[in-house]
Motif scaffolding. Structure first.
Motif, PDB file in Angstrom:
ATOM      1  N   ILE A  87       0.843  -1.200   0.000  1.00 29.16           N
ATOM      2  CA  ILE A  87       0.000   0.000   0.000  1.00 29.16           C
ATOM      3  C   ILE A  87       0.878   1.250   0.000  1.00 29.16           C
ATOM      4  CG2 ILE A  87      -1.645   1.352   1.378  1.00 29.16           C
ATOM      5  CD1 ILE A  87      -2.817  -1.351   2.332  1.00 29.16           C
ATOM      6  N   ALA A  93      -3.017   1.771  -8.442  1.00 27.79           N
ATOM      7  CA  ALA A  93      -4.176   1.124  -7.819  1.00 27.79           C
ATOM      8  C   ALA A  93      -3.849  -0.293  -7.344  1.00 27.79           C
ATOM      9  CB  ALA A  93      -5.351   1.091  -8.794  1.00 27.79           C
ATOM     10  N   PRO A  96      -2.956  -0.532  -3.188  1.00 30.21           N
ATOM     11  CA  PRO A  96      -4.019  -0.784  -2.207  1.00 30.21           C
ATOM     12  C   PRO A  96      -4.766  -2.087  -2.463  1.00 30.21           C
ATOM     13  CG  PRO A  96      -4.482   1.198  -3.512  1.00 30.21           C
ATOM     14  CD  PRO A  96      -3.066   0.803  -3.781  1.00 30.21           C
ATOM     15  N   LEU A  97      -4.878  -2.520  -3.719  1.00 31.09           N
ATOM     16  CA  LEU A  97      -5.623  -3.753  -3.998  1.00 31.09           C
ATOM     17  C   LEU A  97      -4.849  -4.983  -3.508  1.00 31.09           C
ATOM     18  CD1 LEU A  97      -7.025  -2.773  -7.499  1.00 31.09           C
ATOM     19  CD2 LEU A  97      -8.393  -3.175  -5.436  1.00 31.09           C
ATOM     20  N   THR A 100      -4.456  -4.798   0.274  1.00 22.74           N
ATOM     21  CA  THR A 100      -5.670  -5.238   0.969  1.00 22.74           C
ATOM     22  C   THR A 100      -5.793  -6.758   0.933  1.00 22.74           C
ATOM     23  OG1 THR A 100      -6.848  -3.176   0.618  1.00 22.74           O
ATOM     24  CG2 THR A 100      -8.207  -5.145   0.886  1.00 22.74           C
ATOM     25  N   LEU A 134     -13.294  -3.390  -2.051  1.00 24.86           N
ATOM     26  CA  LEU A 134     -12.531  -2.144  -2.205  1.00 24.86           C
ATOM     27  C   LEU A 134     -12.661  -1.582  -3.617  1.00 24.86           C
ATOM     28  CD1 LEU A 134     -10.470  -0.055  -1.103  1.00 24.86           C
ATOM     29  CD2 LEU A 134      -8.652  -1.617  -1.820  1.00 24.86           C
ATOM     30  N   GLY A 135     -12.496  -2.456  -4.609  1.00 32.43           N
ATOM     31  CA  GLY A 135     -12.508  -1.979  -5.987  1.00 32.43           C
ATOM     32  C   GLY A 135     -13.904  -1.944  -6.602  1.00 32.43           C
TER      33      GLY A 135
END
Lengths: 219, 136
Positions: A87, A93, A96-97, A100, A134-135
Motif C-alpha cells: 500500500i 491502484a 491498495p488492492l 488489501t 474495495l474496488g
C-alpha cells in the motif's frame, strides 16, 4: 504433478504452513515480478498507463527488503506487513488492492504461529472478498478478480491444492483477453479494451503461481 | 463548532501540481483572510504521477486540529489508497473521512464550509452537494 485431476492429492493432508512458508511465497512472488515486470508493463501499455510492472517491482522489492530486516511472528503478521508495504510503495491502484488482499488474508489468519492449508484457504477467500469490496469489481470486469476468484474457488474445491489454484488463476487471466474492461483506467477504452490480457489478472496469476512454487519447495 | 477548531481538508490527486493548484484556488475562492487548514497530497514523493500513502498521511496529520479531516480525491489509486488507509485504522487521524465529491468544486465548497466553522458532516455535505452543480 502431471496434470489436471491430480490436484486432489497434491496437498499433503498434514502440511503445516508456518512463517517461513509465507516468507518464501512472497520471496518467490518478488522474483517472479522481477522476471515478468517487462511483460506486465507491456500488457499495461496496451490498455493502461504502462506502469504495472515497474509499480509491482518497487512494491515487492520493498516487501523483500522489509522481510530481511523484520521477523514477524506468525503467518498472519508476515502477510499484514507485506500488505502494508505494498500500500505504501506501489503508487498505483494495484498497491491498495494487493495490499488489501495480503493484509486482510493476514488478519484472517490471526496470530497463530502455524496454519493449515484449509485455514489459509478460508483466509484467502476473505482477502479476495475484501479486494472485490474495495474496488467494487466482480468476475468478468477484466480485473485481478478474474484470476483471484477462480483461484480461491479452486482452493476450496481441491482440499487446498496450490497448484490447482495456480492453474485456475492462469486460466482466469487468459480468459480476460476477450472481455471488455468495466473497472479502472482500461474501462475508459470501452470496446478497444477487448483483445488484450488484463495486466492485473496476469500479476494475480503470478502471485498464485508463486504460491504453488513455494509449496513445492517446502519439504 | 463548540471548541472552535476547524475541519482540515486534504486534496489527493495523481498530480502534485493539480493538488497544489486546487488548494491555492480553493483558498483564494474561500475569501481572503484565514481559511481552515488545507493540504495537498499529490503525485509520488519523487515528483511523479501516482498516489503516495506517505504524502496522504503527512498531509492529514498536518491539517488535523481535532475536528476531523475531510479527504477529497481524484480517481483510481487515489480513491483506493485512501480507502485502504482508512481500513487500516492507524495511519490517518481519528475523524479522517473520505468525502465523495467532484475534486475542484468539492474542494472549494469544503474549504468555504470548514472556514465558516462547519463541522465534518457539514463539510462533507457541502462537498458532495457540489455534484448537483450542473453546468448545462
Amino acid at each position: 504433478m502431471t496434470g489436471e485431476g491430480d490436484h486432489v492429492t497434491d496437498q499433503k493432508p498434514d502440511r503445516i504452513l508456518d512463517s517461513d512458508f509465507f516468507r518464501r511465497w512472497l520471496t518467490v512472488a518478488a522474483a517472479m515480478v522481477e522476471r515478468e515486470a517487462g511483460r506486465l508493463t507491456e500488457l499495461d501499455s496496451a490498455i493502461g498507463d504502462a506502469d504495472h510492472g515497474s509499480n509491482l517491482q518497487r512494491g515487492f522489492r520493498s516487501v523483500t527488503a522489509e522481510l530481511e530486516k523484520e521477523s514477524p511472528a506468525g503467518p498472519g503478521a508476515v502477510l499484514v506487513l507485506a500488505g502494508r508495504r505494498l500500500i505504501s510503495t506501489v503508487g498505483g491502484a494495484s498497491g491498495p488492492l494487493y495490499g488489501t488482499l495480503l493484509r486482510r488474508t493476514g488478519k484472517a489468519l490471526g496470530d497463530a504461529t502455524e496454519v493449515t492449508p484449509g485455514e489459509f484457504t478460508e483466509a484467502l477467500r476473505a482477502g479476495v472478498a475484501a479486494v472485490a469490496q474495495l474496488g467494487g469489481a466482480k468476475v468478468g470486469d477484466k480485473t485481478m478478480l478474474d484470476a483471484l476468484e477462480p483461484a480461491a474457488e479452486a482452493l476450496g474445491a481441491s482440499f487446498s491444492s496450490f497448484s490447482a489454484a495456480a492453474e485456475a488463476a492462469e486460466k482466469g487471466a487468459l480468459a480476460t483477453v476477450p472481455l471488455q474492461a468495466r473497472k479502472g483506467r482500461a474501462s475508459y477504452l470501452g470496446e478497444r479494451s477487448i483483445g488484450h490480457q488484463d495486466p492485473g489478472a496476469t500479476s494475480s496469476a503470478l502471485l498464485m503461481a508463486a504460491l504453488a512454487e513455494a509449496a513445492e519447495a517446502t519439504p | 463548532m463548540s471548541d472552535g477548531e476547524q475541519v482540515g481538508i486534504v486534496l489527493v490527486s495523481h498530480s502534485g501540481a493539480v493538488a497544489e493548484a486546487v488548494a491555492v484556488m480553493a483558498r483564494g475562492l474561500a475569501g481572503g483572510g484565514a481559511t481552515a487548514p488545507v493540504a495537498a497530497a499529490g503525485g509520488t514523493p519523487d515528483g511523479g504521477l501516482g498516489t503516495s500513502s506517505e504524502l496522504i498521511s503527512a498531509a492529514a496529520a498536518q491539517v488535523d486540529r481535532g475536528a476531523g479531516v475531510a479527504i477529497l480525491v481524484d480517481l483510481g489509486s487515489a480513491v483506493l489508497t485512501v480507502k485502504s488507509l482508512l481500513a487500516e485504522g492507524d495511519e490517518l487521524p481519528a475523524g479522517a473521512r473520505l468525502v465523495d465529491a467532484p475534486f475542484v468544486e468539492g474542494a472549494v465548497a469544503a474549504l468555504v464550509t470548514a472556514s465558516a466553522g462547519g463541522n465534518l458532516d457539514a463539510v462533507e455535505a457541502a462537498a458532495t452537494e457540489a455534484y448537483q452543480y450542473h453546468k448545462v
